[in-house]
Design a protein around this motif. Structure first.
Motif, PDB file in Angstrom:
ATOM      1  N   ALA A 257       0.897  -1.193  -0.007  1.00 32.40           N
ATOM      2  CA  ALA A 257      -0.038   0.123   0.052  1.00 32.40           C
ATOM      3  C   ALA A 257       0.925   1.339   0.027  1.00 32.40           C
ATOM      4  CB  ALA A 257      -0.792   0.116   1.052  1.00 32.40           C
ATOM      5  N   PHE A 258       1.880   1.436   0.769  1.00 29.29           N
ATOM      6  CA  PHE A 258       2.804   2.394   0.700  1.00 29.29           C
ATOM      7  C   PHE A 258       3.771   2.686  -0.424  1.00 29.29           C
ATOM      8  CE2 PHE A 258       1.818   2.437   5.216  1.00 29.29           C
ATOM      9  CZ  PHE A 258       1.631   3.722   5.431  1.00 29.29           C
ATOM     10  N   HIS A 259       3.976   1.431  -0.950  1.00 25.64           N
ATOM     11  CA  HIS A 259       4.687   1.381  -2.384  1.00 25.64           C
ATOM     12  C   HIS A 259       3.902   2.116  -3.478  1.00 25.64           C
ATOM     13  CE1 HIS A 259       7.377   0.201  -5.389  1.00 25.64           C
ATOM     14  NE2 HIS A 259       6.529  -0.598  -6.072  1.00 25.64           N
ATOM     15  N   ASN A 260       2.573   1.630  -3.539  1.00 23.34           N
ATOM     16  CA  ASN A 260       1.794   2.394  -4.515  1.00 23.34           C
ATOM     17  C   ASN A 260       1.563   3.498  -4.206  1.00 23.34           C
ATOM     18  OD1 ASN A 260       1.363  -0.192  -5.668  1.00 23.34           O
ATOM     19  ND2 ASN A 260      -0.422  -0.815  -4.494  1.00 23.34           N
ATOM     20  N   ALA A 261       1.362   3.881  -3.023  1.00 21.82           N
ATOM     21  CA  ALA A 261       1.177   5.542  -2.539  1.00 21.82           C
ATOM     22  C   ALA A 261       2.222   6.602  -3.185  1.00 21.82           C
ATOM     23  CB  ALA A 261       0.873   5.629  -0.932  1.00 21.82           C
ATOM     24  N   GLN A 262       3.669   5.823  -3.156  1.00 21.04           N
ATOM     25  CA  GLN A 262       4.794   6.602  -3.572  1.00 21.04           C
ATOM     26  C   GLN A 262       4.688   6.789  -4.980  1.00 21.04           C
ATOM     27  OE1 GLN A 262       7.178   8.290  -1.487  1.00 21.04           O
ATOM     28  NE2 GLN A 262       7.686   9.061  -3.313  1.00 21.04           N
TER      29      GLN A 262
ATOM     30  N   PHE B 209      -4.977  -3.466  -5.955  1.00 16.02           N
ATOM     31  CA  PHE B 209      -4.091  -2.132  -5.882  1.00 16.02           C
ATOM     32  C   PHE B 209      -4.282  -1.654  -4.299  1.00 16.02           C
ATOM     33  CE2 PHE B 209      -2.482   2.019  -6.903  1.00 16.02           C
ATOM     34  CZ  PHE B 209      -1.269   1.862  -7.538  1.00 16.02           C
ATOM     35  N   PRO B 210      -3.852  -1.941  -3.391  1.00 20.10           N
ATOM     36  CA  PRO B 210      -3.951  -1.174  -1.932  1.00 20.10           C
ATOM     37  C   PRO B 210      -3.080  -0.029  -2.242  1.00 20.10           C
ATOM     38  CG  PRO B 210      -2.779  -3.296  -2.051  1.00 20.10           C
ATOM     39  CD  PRO B 210      -3.244  -3.464  -3.217  1.00 20.10           C
ATOM     40  N   LEU B 211      -3.866   0.924  -1.508  1.00 16.89           N
ATOM     41  CA  LEU B 211      -3.120   2.377  -1.686  1.00 16.89           C
ATOM     42  C   LEU B 211      -3.311   3.068  -0.303  1.00 16.89           C
ATOM     43  CD1 LEU B 211      -1.678   4.351  -3.427  1.00 16.89           C
ATOM     44  CD2 LEU B 211      -4.172   5.352  -3.841  1.00 16.89           C
ATOM     45  N   ALA B 212      -2.228   3.565   0.217  1.00 15.30           N
ATOM     46  CA  ALA B 212      -2.391   4.431   1.407  1.00 15.30           C
ATOM     47  C   ALA B 212      -2.640   5.658   1.127  1.00 15.30           C
ATOM     48  CB  ALA B 212      -0.766   4.309   2.104  1.00 15.30           C
TER      49      ALA B 212
ATOM     50  N   PRO C 176      -2.988   9.909   1.265  1.00 14.40           N
ATOM     51  CA  PRO C 176      -1.775  10.859   1.402  1.00 14.40           C
ATOM     52  C   PRO C 176      -1.382  11.161   2.734  1.00 14.40           C
ATOM     53  CG  PRO C 176      -3.772  11.945   0.288  1.00 14.40           C
ATOM     54  CD  PRO C 176      -3.930  10.442   0.162  1.00 14.40           C
ATOM     55  N   ARG C 177      -2.582  11.309   3.735  1.00 15.26           N
ATOM     56  CA  ARG C 177      -2.255  11.524   5.087  1.00 15.26           C
ATOM     57  C   ARG C 177      -1.241  10.615   5.794  1.00 15.26           C
ATOM     58  NH1 ARG C 177      -5.631   8.142   7.853  1.00 15.26           N
ATOM     59  NH2 ARG C 177      -7.312   7.145   6.752  1.00 15.26           N
ATOM     60  N   LEU C 178      -1.013   9.431   5.246  1.00 18.51           N
ATOM     61  CA  LEU C 178      -0.208   8.453   5.801  1.00 18.51           C
ATOM     62  C   LEU C 178       0.987   8.484   4.983  1.00 18.51           C
ATOM     63  CD1 LEU C 178      -2.666   5.440   6.372  1.00 18.51           C
ATOM     64  CD2 LEU C 178      -2.198   7.222   7.963  1.00 18.51           C
ATOM     65  N   LEU C 179       1.321   9.312   4.069  1.00 23.27           N
ATOM     66  CA  LEU C 179       2.516   9.165   3.249  1.00 23.27           C
ATOM     67  C   LEU C 179       3.374  10.335   3.823  1.00 23.27           C
ATOM     68  CD1 LEU C 179       4.029   7.731   0.882  1.00 23.27           C
ATOM     69  CD2 LEU C 179       2.813   9.487  -0.642  1.00 23.27           C
ATOM     70  N   ALA C 180       4.453   9.676   4.239  1.00 22.11           N
ATOM     71  CA  ALA C 180       5.407  11.045   4.744  1.00 22.11           C
ATOM     72  C   ALA C 180       5.950  11.926   3.628  1.00 22.11           C
ATOM     73  CB  ALA C 180       6.582  10.104   5.195  1.00 22.11           C
ATOM     74  N   ALA C 181       6.172  11.549   2.333  1.00 21.23           N
ATOM     75  CA  ALA C 181       6.435  12.300   1.406  1.00 21.23           C
ATOM     76  C   ALA C 181       5.850  13.302   0.929  1.00 21.23           C
ATOM     77  CB  ALA C 181       6.905  11.486   0.131  1.00 21.23           C
ATOM     78  N   ALA C 182       4.410  13.052   1.301  1.00 19.86           N
ATOM     79  CA  ALA C 182       3.235  14.054   0.915  1.00 19.86           C
ATOM     80  C   ALA C 182       3.572  15.353   1.805  1.00 19.86           C
ATOM     81  CB  ALA C 182       2.016  13.670   1.209  1.00 19.86           C
TER      82      ALA C 182
ATOM     83  N   ALA D 226     -12.461  -0.092   9.296  1.00 22.72           N
ATOM     84  CA  ALA D 226     -12.193   0.370   7.987  1.00 22.72           C
ATOM     85  C   ALA D 226     -11.007  -0.051   7.609  1.00 22.72           C
ATOM     86  CB  ALA D 226     -12.716   1.787   7.897  1.00 22.72           C
ATOM     87  N   ASN D 227     -10.982  -0.269   6.271  1.00 26.27           N
ATOM     88  CA  ASN D 227      -9.710  -0.582   5.613  1.00 26.27           C
ATOM     89  C   ASN D 227      -9.005   0.828   5.179  1.00 26.27           C
ATOM     90  OD1 ASN D 227      -7.615  -1.389   4.036  1.00 26.27           O
ATOM     91  ND2 ASN D 227      -8.707  -2.391   2.303  1.00 26.27           N
ATOM     92  N   GLN D 228      -8.032   1.310   5.650  1.00 24.03           N
ATOM     93  CA  GLN D 228      -7.594   2.395   5.420  1.00 24.03           C
ATOM     94  C   GLN D 228      -6.380   2.535   3.978  1.00 24.03           C
ATOM     95  OE1 GLN D 228      -6.452   5.154   8.461  1.00 24.03           O
ATOM     96  NE2 GLN D 228      -7.202   3.728  10.068  1.00 24.03           N
ATOM     97  N   PHE D 229      -6.474   1.245   3.617  1.00 32.50           N
ATOM     98  CA  PHE D 229      -5.535   1.045   2.475  1.00 32.50           C
ATOM     99  C   PHE D 229      -6.261   0.900   1.126  1.00 32.50           C
ATOM    100  CE2 PHE D 229      -2.266  -0.745   5.818  1.00 32.50           C
ATOM    101  CZ  PHE D 229      -1.998   0.808   6.009  1.00 32.50           C
ATOM    102  N   ALA D 230      -7.310   1.561   1.108  1.00 37.45           N
ATOM    103  CA  ALA D 230      -8.319   1.485   0.055  1.00 37.45           C
ATOM    104  C   ALA D 230      -8.726   2.891  -0.678  1.00 37.45           C
ATOM    105  CB  ALA D 230      -9.532   0.806   0.372  1.00 37.45           C
TER     106      ALA D 230
END
Length: 320
Positions: A48-53, A132-135, A137-143, A167-171
């Motif tokens: 999920a974090f890899h896809n977020a980046q 395609f699990p996705l974190a 932007p509030r959880l992505l440090a780079a954002a 809830a699934n926060q990676f959706a």
């Protein structure tokens, strides 16, 4: 009359409206399947974090606006960001439910169409959540964005996304907040006739600003939701609303038309020719003679006598 309060004819509505109990069970069943399916996608933290980046870098490559610009506008005041968090938490489901209830009661044909579109959109979203699990932007440090719900409240998510059982926060992709809001607006625009109905588009627009400003979704999350909705709308066509027929006074069957000699069929009114002088009080050959005399400028009395004499002559001839 405002079209939002204008019901369809009761007979047509009753014929199209599906059984209430069946619809309640169907919608509830679809919701349960969706919630269970989202939970199945939970736990893929690294992916999920890899896809977020990847999504974040892709948006920068596409030169999309920075989500932080929208959040900065919300953070000018605690009250504004609190309203945005509340909107995110409480408007999504009730607005969609109210939309479906109104369609069911007032536009049953459109209700079936909207329910099918929402079901297809939600099913497609569930497939993406699983594959395609996705974190967010509030959880992505780079954002570098603030989790406004956790800081200012209210929040619908647990503090730890990996152990959140509610809830699934990676959706994050696609955003059903935006997809459902856009369908509500489109459905009301299609099902109503008010000249102000394009204003319903303010609902998805406000929803977009909220989901991005609170750092719950990327721009691309809304874009993918809109694309999936477009596919669903292309496959599932909306019913066509027909304007109600205007009241007309039908002409009696078998009336002769003076100008053309045609006979008006039962239930239809044939207009008199331009310039013709209407005469009443006659029928059959006498009425036709009076109408003919009117076109030639003769008086109604003379026309009546001429018609009667002609009828008498024909009867004598027939007796011979």
């Amino acid at each position: 009359m405002n079209s939002l309060t204008e019901p369809e004819p009761e007979g047509a509505a009753a014929a199209q409206r599906p059984p209430l109990v069946r619809e309640l069970l169907l919608v509830a069943g679809l919701f349960v399947v969706y919630k269970v399916g989202r939970q199945l996608a939970n736990g893929h933290t690294g992916e999920a974090f890899h896809n977020a980046q990847r999504v974040w870098d892709g948006e920068r490559a596409l030169h999309l606006p920075d989500e932080g610009a929208v959040q900065s506008a919300l953070l000018h005041g605690d009250a504004l960001v609190h309203i945005a968090n509340t909107y995110y938490a409480v408007v999504h489901f009730p607005a969609t439910a109210a939309f479906l209830v109104w369609l069911y009661l007032r536009r049953p044909g459109h209700y079936l169409w909207a329910r099918r579109v929402l079901a297809v959109l939600t099913a497609a979203a569930l497939v993406l959540h699983l594959t395609f699990p996705l974190a967010p932007p509030r959880l992505l440090a780079a954002a570098g964005l603030v989790d406004t719900a956790q800081v200012y409240g209210p929040s619908v998510y647990g503090g730890n996304p990996e152990t959140d059982s509610m809830a699934n926060q990676f959706a994050a992709m696609p955003s059903l907040h935006f997809g459902w809001a856009l369908m509500v607006a489109i459905g009301l625009i299609v099902a109503t006739r008010s000249r102000w109905r394009p204003l319903w588009l303010l609902h998805p627009l406000l929803t977009l600003m909220v989901i991005v400003g609170t750092a719950n979704h990327y721009w691309l999350d809304a874009g993918v939701a809109a694309a999936l909705l477009g596919i669903a709308l292309a496959v599932i066509h909306a019913p066509v609303r027909t304007a109600p027929a205007t009241d007309r006074t039908p002409a009696p069957a078998g009336i002769a038309v003076p100008a053309t000699g045609l006979t008006a069929p039962a239930g239809h009114a044939v207009p008199a020719p331009v310039g013709a002088t209407p005469f009443t009080g006659g029928s059959g050959l006498v009425g036709a003679r009076r109408a003919e005399a009117g076109r030639l400028g003769a008086s109604p009395a003379k026309a009546g006598r001429a018609g009667a004499e002609h009828v008498g002559t024909e009867r004598v001839g027939a007796g011979r």
